[in-house]
Design a protein around this motif. Structure first.
Motif, PDB file in Angstrom:
ATOM      1  N   THR A 158      36.329 -14.961   0.425  1.00  0.00           N
ATOM      2  CA  THR A 158      37.527 -14.224   0.024  1.00  0.00           C
ATOM      3  C   THR A 158      38.728 -14.872   0.711  1.00  0.00           C
ATOM      4  O   THR A 158      38.595 -15.435   1.804  1.00  0.00           O
ATOM      5  N   PHE A 159      39.880 -14.783   0.064  1.00  0.00           N
ATOM      6  CA  PHE A 159      41.075 -15.448   0.575  1.00  0.00           C
ATOM      7  C   PHE A 159      42.217 -14.446   0.740  1.00  0.00           C
ATOM      8  O   PHE A 159      42.536 -13.696  -0.186  1.00  0.00           O
ATOM      9  N   ASP A 160      42.804 -14.437   1.912  1.00  0.00           N
ATOM     10  CA  ASP A 160      43.936 -13.556   2.201  1.00  0.00           C
ATOM     11  C   ASP A 160      44.933 -14.328   3.072  1.00  0.00           C
ATOM     12  O   ASP A 160      44.693 -14.527   4.266  1.00  0.00           O
ATOM     13  N   PRO A 161      46.018 -14.822   2.506  1.00  0.00           N
ATOM     14  CA  PRO A 161      46.491 -14.588   1.142  1.00  0.00           C
ATOM     15  C   PRO A 161      45.665 -15.361   0.112  1.00  0.00           C
ATOM     16  O   PRO A 161      44.930 -16.277   0.478  1.00  0.00           O
ATOM     17  N   PRO A 162      45.783 -15.002  -1.177  1.00  0.00           N
ATOM     18  CA  PRO A 162      45.019 -15.700  -2.215  1.00  0.00           C
ATOM     19  C   PRO A 162      45.479 -17.140  -2.374  1.00  0.00           C
ATOM     20  O   PRO A 162      46.607 -17.498  -2.000  1.00  0.00           O
ATOM     21  N   ARG A 171      46.127 -16.540  -9.244  1.00  0.00           N
ATOM     22  CA  ARG A 171      45.921 -16.250  -7.823  1.00  0.00           C
ATOM     23  C   ARG A 171      44.445 -15.930  -7.610  1.00  0.00           C
ATOM     24  O   ARG A 171      43.928 -14.974  -8.200  1.00  0.00           O
ATOM     25  N   ILE A 172      43.807 -16.721  -6.775  1.00  0.00           N
ATOM     26  CA  ILE A 172      42.355 -16.606  -6.582  1.00  0.00           C
ATOM     27  C   ILE A 172      42.094 -15.872  -5.272  1.00  0.00           C
ATOM     28  O   ILE A 172      42.373 -16.379  -4.189  1.00  0.00           O
ATOM     29  N   TYR A 173      41.544 -14.675  -5.399  1.00  0.00           N
ATOM     30  CA  TYR A 173      41.301 -13.840  -4.230  1.00  0.00           C
ATOM     31  C   TYR A 173      39.879 -14.044  -3.668  1.00  0.00           C
ATOM     32  O   TYR A 173      39.641 -13.778  -2.491  1.00  0.00           O
ATOM     33  N   SER A 174      38.975 -14.483  -4.505  1.00  0.00           N
ATOM     34  CA  SER A 174      37.599 -14.680  -4.046  1.00  0.00           C
ATOM     35  C   SER A 174      36.862 -15.625  -4.986  1.00  0.00           C
ATOM     36  O   SER A 174      37.263 -15.798  -6.147  1.00  0.00           O
ATOM     37  N   ASN A 299      32.253 -13.657   5.706  1.00  0.00           N
ATOM     38  CA  ASN A 299      32.716 -12.950   4.515  1.00  0.00           C
ATOM     39  C   ASN A 299      31.690 -11.948   3.985  1.00  0.00           C
ATOM     40  O   ASN A 299      31.968 -11.262   3.001  1.00  0.00           O
TER      41      ASN A 299
END
Length: 300
Positions: A158-162, A171-174, A299
């Motif tokens: 998972t990505f934060d921020p995307p 926008r790729i969140y995961s 994750n």
């Protein structure tokens, strides 16, 4: 042999679904396949199996009753303590003996229903089972590679921020990847599809090409924007970690070729992986694996 981390996702999902239905007899895809092959013979054997188990239960109750009576009659303390236990065992034994045929018939009916329920449940999970069979076959094939190859099954981040893909305005969140192979020639993103010819032509199914390109883009940005992967710095500058995309078709495959994604049958997979030149040494390869495996573990 390839070093493997993680279980394939369809197999985990399959076991969870079966457990939710109260089915615990399967530990592998092989167990399920064997059950379906033996279903008719197992059904045919139910009367004999039930009768044998009932006879064994009668014998066990008889022996337990005798033992409880012997202990009960030893002294006054035991007479009080074992009175009800011995009485219950004697009663259960007598009930089973006196109603033998009816009890065997009832148990056979229950066994038929349970067996049919398991079969219907398993057959209802065909797509999940087919996916697990396909991914298991890919893992088995990749394990034939040498021990400087590392495989992570069911890799997710998972990505934060995307991560933003400007070209796709996405926008790729995961991401979730069936198999991630790390070796001296780089990182391979592998998606497994056990699709029929009809599924390949089905316009309602999501394109696996777009799916793998999206995951690969995010992984490339994630990997190459960090300098903590344990790579030896080249005197020209920081090394890039290449990512190659493979869709493994374990049933039918499309005849078309696609940009940035290689579609392969299972028997061509390892040959394609071995084709590429080595650009990392063993330590760098292991460091990349450890980095990705640690990130995936964080994750979960």
């Amino acid at each position: 042999m390839t070093i493997v981390a993680g279980k394939i996702e369809p197999l985990k999902r399959l076991k969870e679904t079966l457990h939710n239905h109260g089915i615990y007899r399967f530990n592998s895809i092989g167990d399920i396949k064997a059950f379906l092959q033996r279903y008719e013979s197992e059904k045919k054997d139910i009367p004999a199996t039930v009768k044998l188990k009932t006879d064994e239960e009668i014998k066990a109750l008889e022996e337990a009753s005798k033992k409880a009576i012997e202990i009960r009659d030893k002294n006054l303390f035991n007479k009080v303590l074992y009175y009800f236990k011995a009485r219950k065992l004697i009663k259960n034994h007598a009930a089973l003996v006196n109603n033998y045929e009816a009890e065997v018939s009832k148990r056979c009916t229950d066994s038929y229903r349970e067996l049919e329920f398991i079969k219907e449940t398993v057959e209802g999970l065909y797509s999940t089972i087919a996916g697990a069979i396909g991914e298991n076959a890919v893992v088995s094939e990749l394990q034939k590679l040498s021990d400087n190859h590392y495989l992570i099954n069911d890799f997710s981040l998972t990505f934060d921020p995307p991560i933003f893909n400007k070209r796709e305005n996405d926008r790729i969140y995961s991401i979730q990847i069936d198999h991630l192979l790390i070796c001296k020639s780089g990182v391979f993103v592998l998606e497994t599809k056990y699709w029929s010819a009809q599924s390949i032509e089905n316009l309602d199914l999501r394109s696996p090409v777009e799916q793998i390109k999206r995951a690969s883009f995010a992984l490339f940005v994630f990997l190459n924007s960090d300098t903590n992967q344990g790579l030896v710095r080249h005197h020209w500058g920081s090394k890039k970690i290449p990512i190659r995309n493979i869709i493994v078709m374990t049933n039918k495959a499309p005849k078309s070729d696609f940009q940035h994604v290689k579609v392969l049958p299972l028997d061509k997979l390892n040959g394609y992986i071995k084709y590429f030149d080595e650009i990392f040494d063993e330590t760098e390869t292991k460091n990349i694996f450890n980095y990705l495996d640690d990130e995936a573990q964080q994750n979960t």
